[in-house]
Design a protein around this motif. Structure first.
Motif, PDB file in Angstrom:
ATOM      1  N   ARG A  99       0.790  -1.234   0.000  1.00  0.00           N
ATOM      2  CA  ARG A  99       0.000   0.000   0.000  1.00  0.00           C
ATOM      3  C   ARG A  99       0.824   1.286   0.000  1.00  0.00           C
ATOM      4  N   ILE A 100       2.141   1.187   0.273  1.00  0.00           N
ATOM      5  CA  ILE A 100       2.942   2.409   0.379  1.00  0.00           C
ATOM      6  C   ILE A 100       4.362   2.154  -0.096  1.00  0.00           C
ATOM      7  N   ARG A 101       4.960   3.191  -0.696  1.00  0.00           N
ATOM      8  CA  ARG A 101       6.376   3.153  -1.046  1.00  0.00           C
ATOM      9  C   ARG A 101       6.997   4.478  -0.619  1.00  0.00           C
ATOM     10  N   VAL A 102       8.086   4.406   0.171  1.00  0.00           N
ATOM     11  CA  VAL A 102       8.784   5.605   0.635  1.00  0.00           C
ATOM     12  C   VAL A 102      10.221   5.555   0.132  1.00  0.00           C
ATOM     13  N   SER A 103      10.667   6.643  -0.489  1.00  0.00           N
ATOM     14  CA  SER A 103      12.018   6.714  -1.049  1.00  0.00           C
ATOM     15  C   SER A 103      12.744   7.943  -0.518  1.00  0.00           C
ATOM     16  N   THR A 104      14.063   7.860  -0.491  1.00  0.00           N
ATOM     17  CA  THR A 104      14.873   9.011  -0.109  1.00  0.00           C
ATOM     18  C   THR A 104      15.120   9.896  -1.321  1.00  0.00           C
ATOM     19  N   GLU A 105      15.228  11.192  -1.063  1.00  0.00           N
ATOM     20  CA  GLU A 105      15.592  12.144  -2.104  1.00  0.00           C
ATOM     21  C   GLU A 105      16.991  12.706  -1.819  1.00  0.00           C
ATOM     22  N   PHE A 106      17.129  13.447  -0.721  1.00  0.00           N
ATOM     23  CA  PHE A 106      18.429  14.011  -0.352  1.00  0.00           C
ATOM     24  C   PHE A 106      18.351  14.551   1.076  1.00  0.00           C
ATOM     25  N   PHE A 107      19.518  14.735   1.687  1.00  0.00           N
ATOM     26  CA  PHE A 107      19.616  15.421   2.973  1.00  0.00           C
ATOM     27  C   PHE A 107      19.598  16.920   2.724  1.00  0.00           C
ATOM     28  N   LYS A 108      18.852  17.644   3.552  1.00  0.00           N
ATOM     29  CA  LYS A 108      18.798  19.100   3.464  1.00  0.00           C
ATOM     30  C   LYS A 108      19.761  19.696   4.490  1.00  0.00           C
ATOM     31  N   ARG A 109      20.521  20.717   4.075  1.00  0.00           N
ATOM     32  CA  ARG A 109      21.462  21.362   4.990  1.00  0.00           C
ATOM     33  C   ARG A 109      20.805  22.513   5.731  1.00  0.00           C
ATOM     34  N   ALA A 110      20.172  23.425   4.971  1.00  0.00           N
ATOM     35  CA  ALA A 110      19.427  24.509   5.602  1.00  0.00           C
ATOM     36  C   ALA A 110      18.122  23.916   6.135  1.00  0.00           C
ATOM     37  N   GLU A 111      17.739  24.303   7.343  1.00  0.00           N
ATOM     38  CA  GLU A 111      16.589  23.677   7.995  1.00  0.00           C
ATOM     39  C   GLU A 111      16.738  22.164   7.877  1.00  0.00           C
ATOM     40  N   THR A 112      17.772  21.662   8.533  1.00  0.00           N
ATOM     41  CA  THR A 112      18.290  20.314   8.341  1.00  0.00           C
ATOM     42  C   THR A 112      17.224  19.235   8.414  1.00  0.00           C
ATOM     43  N   GLY A 113      17.303  18.290   7.479  1.00  0.00           N
ATOM     44  CA  GLY A 113      16.354  17.193   7.473  1.00  0.00           C
ATOM     45  C   GLY A 113      16.596  16.260   6.312  1.00  0.00           C
ATOM     46  N   LEU A 114      15.694  15.301   6.138  1.00  0.00           N
ATOM     47  CA  LEU A 114      15.781  14.319   5.061  1.00  0.00           C
ATOM     48  C   LEU A 114      14.544  14.432   4.181  1.00  0.00           C
ATOM     49  N   LYS A 115      14.755  14.767   2.914  1.00  0.00           N
ATOM     50  CA  LYS A 115      13.656  14.873   1.962  1.00  0.00           C
ATOM     51  C   LYS A 115      13.267  13.470   1.506  1.00  0.00           C
ATOM     52  N   ILE A 116      11.956  13.161   1.554  1.00  0.00           N
ATOM     53  CA  ILE A 116      11.482  11.840   1.158  1.00  0.00           C
ATOM     54  C   ILE A 116      10.327  11.952   0.166  1.00  0.00           C
ATOM     55  N   LYS A 117      10.123  10.870  -0.578  1.00  0.00           N
ATOM     56  CA  LYS A 117       9.027  10.758  -1.535  1.00  0.00           C
ATOM     57  C   LYS A 117       8.074   9.672  -1.030  1.00  0.00           C
ATOM     58  N   ILE A 118       6.802   9.999  -0.910  1.00  0.00           N
ATOM     59  CA  ILE A 118       5.806   9.067  -0.371  1.00  0.00           C
ATOM     60  C   ILE A 118       4.780   8.768  -1.454  1.00  0.00           C
ATOM     61  N   GLU A 119       4.657   7.500  -1.808  1.00  0.00           N
ATOM     62  CA  GLU A 119       3.694   7.080  -2.808  1.00  0.00           C
ATOM     63  C   GLU A 119       2.611   6.239  -2.141  1.00  0.00           C
ATOM     64  N   ASN A 120       1.380   6.700  -2.220  1.00  0.00           N
ATOM     65  CA  ASN A 120       0.245   5.981  -1.646  1.00  0.00           C
ATOM     66  C   ASN A 120      -0.342   5.078  -2.736  1.00  0.00           C
ATOM     67  N   LYS A 121      -0.103   3.777  -2.613  1.00  0.00           N
ATOM     68  CA  LYS A 121      -0.569   2.824  -3.631  1.00  0.00           C
ATOM     69  C   LYS A 121      -1.957   2.269  -3.300  1.00  0.00           C
ATOM     70  N   SER A 122      -2.509   2.697  -2.168  1.00  0.00           N
ATOM     71  CA  SER A 122      -3.796   2.153  -1.730  1.00  0.00           C
ATOM     72  C   SER A 122      -4.957   2.984  -2.275  1.00  0.00           C
ATOM     73  N   ASN A 123      -6.175   2.526  -2.002  1.00  0.00           N
ATOM     74  CA  ASN A 123      -7.368   3.265  -2.432  1.00  0.00           C
ATOM     75  C   ASN A 123      -7.986   4.060  -1.293  1.00  0.00           C
ATOM     76  N   THR A 124      -7.195   4.278  -0.224  1.00  0.00           N
ATOM     77  CA  THR A 124      -7.636   5.115   0.900  1.00  0.00           C
ATOM     78  C   THR A 124      -6.549   6.120   1.244  1.00  0.00           C
ATOM     79  N   ASP A 125      -6.943   7.220   1.865  1.00  0.00           N
ATOM     80  CA  ASP A 125      -5.963   8.217   2.301  1.00  0.00           C
ATOM     81  C   ASP A 125      -5.094   7.623   3.403  1.00  0.00           C
ATOM     82  N   LEU A 126      -3.860   8.138   3.532  1.00  0.00           N
ATOM     83  CA  LEU A 126      -2.974   7.671   4.600  1.00  0.00           C
ATOM     84  C   LEU A 126      -2.273   8.844   5.261  1.00  0.00           C
ATOM     85  N   GLU A 127      -1.844   8.627   6.482  1.00  0.00           N
ATOM     86  CA  GLU A 127      -1.005   9.592   7.192  1.00  0.00           C
ATOM     87  C   GLU A 127       0.274   8.890   7.578  1.00  0.00           C
TER      88      GLU A 127
END
Length: 305
Positions: free
Chosen positions: A58-86
């Protein structure tokens, strides 16, 4: 021509970033570079490959890149299901270079859609831990479908960045006053800081084999016992991890009723797993010269009343 262009670019960079220094480190073996960091308090971050870090039906999460300013990890979230997700952090912590960060992720992804979001690292925690270069981030993700708390999926522990232990060889505890080093727990006072809200920073390291809750329950102010139980000053730390905890000194002083600080100590009640616990008794902070109590107007008015 190339030399002229290079010179112009260098000049523009120097003018726009006066007072900043550029740090660059390249690798001859894998042709990768650490992202250069202008020294404005943000850490150097590693380059990473885009890769899938968690996938179910139902879900696929991928990495994009580390952010330096306002430090964090950018991710890509794909909802493969037929319902909303959090999507959220399951702990709800992320560990950066082994330090526990108080962070937050709440990504709402409609059914069948894709969203980009960021697992943000607490910049104040990064500075407190004196992290000038991020090696890895470790976390657990949790997906809840259609607002149903009973319909959840949880990932295994995910590590992004350097998965080896090489960087840990130079990963020593910070300098400060050693307060406690027993039973797999190390506590170090890092001293006072902060002008608007003066705080005492304390480093706590957990090697007990279990998760701990280092709960600051009492303080010794000039020989007086100050009850801090109602303040909920908890420090949850997983095994093998560490954390910088900060305590509001003005709040403690207001609770004590004292007008100046001459003697100061901390008492921790530490829960180890579900069955064990210990009490440190008062750990005396030897150097209190870095803090001066300035009663607030509210406190002064209360005393006058």
């Amino acid at each position: 021509m190339k030399k002229i262009i290079t010179t112009v670019i260098a000049a523009v960079t120097l003018l726009s970033c006066t007072g900043c220094s550029l740090k660059k480190d390249s690798s001859d073996t894998d042709n990768k570079q650490k992202i250069s960091a202008l020294k404005v308090g943000n850490p150097v971050v590693p380059e990473i490959e885009k890769e899938v870090i968690w996938e179910t039906d139902r879900i696929r999460v991928s990495t994009e890149f580390f952010k330096r300013a306002e430090t964090g990890l950018k991710i890509k979230i794909e909802n493969k299901s037929n319902t909303d997700l959090e999507l959220s952090l399951s702990d709800p912590y992320v560990h950066v270079n082994g330090f526990t960060m108080t962070d937050f992720l709440s990504a709402n992804v409609p059914a069948g859609e894709t969203l980009f979001d960021t697992i943000s690292f607490n910049n104040q925690c990064i500075r407190d831990a004196d992290i000038d270069e991020i090696h890895c981030a470790e976390f657990v993700l949790e997906a809840e479908y259609d607002g149903n708390f009973k319909d959840k999926e949880k990932s295994d522990t995910i590590i992004v960045g350097d998965k080896s232990d090489e960087w840990r060889k130079n990963d020593d505890a910070p300098d400060g006053q050693l307060l406690w080093d027993s039973d797999g727990i190390k506590i170090i006072s890092l001293g006072f800081s902060g002008e608007i809200i003066p705080v005492l920073s304390v480093y706590i390291e957990n090697n007990t084999g279990k998760e701990i809750d280092a709960h600051l329950t009492w303080a010794d102010v000039n020989g007086l016992d100050v009850d801090l139980l109602s303040k909920s000053l908890h420090g949850y730390i997983q095994n093998g991890k560490k954390r910088i905890c900060q305590y509001d000194m003005d709040e403690i002083m207001e609770e004590s009723g004292e007008d100046s600080l001459r003697v100061f100590g901390l008492n921790f009640d530490i829960d180890i797993g579900e069955d064990d616990s210990l009490r440190t008794r008062y750990l005396n902070i030897k150097d209190i010269s870095g803090y001066t109590y300035k009663p607030s107007e509210t406190t002064t008015e209360k005393e006058e009343d």
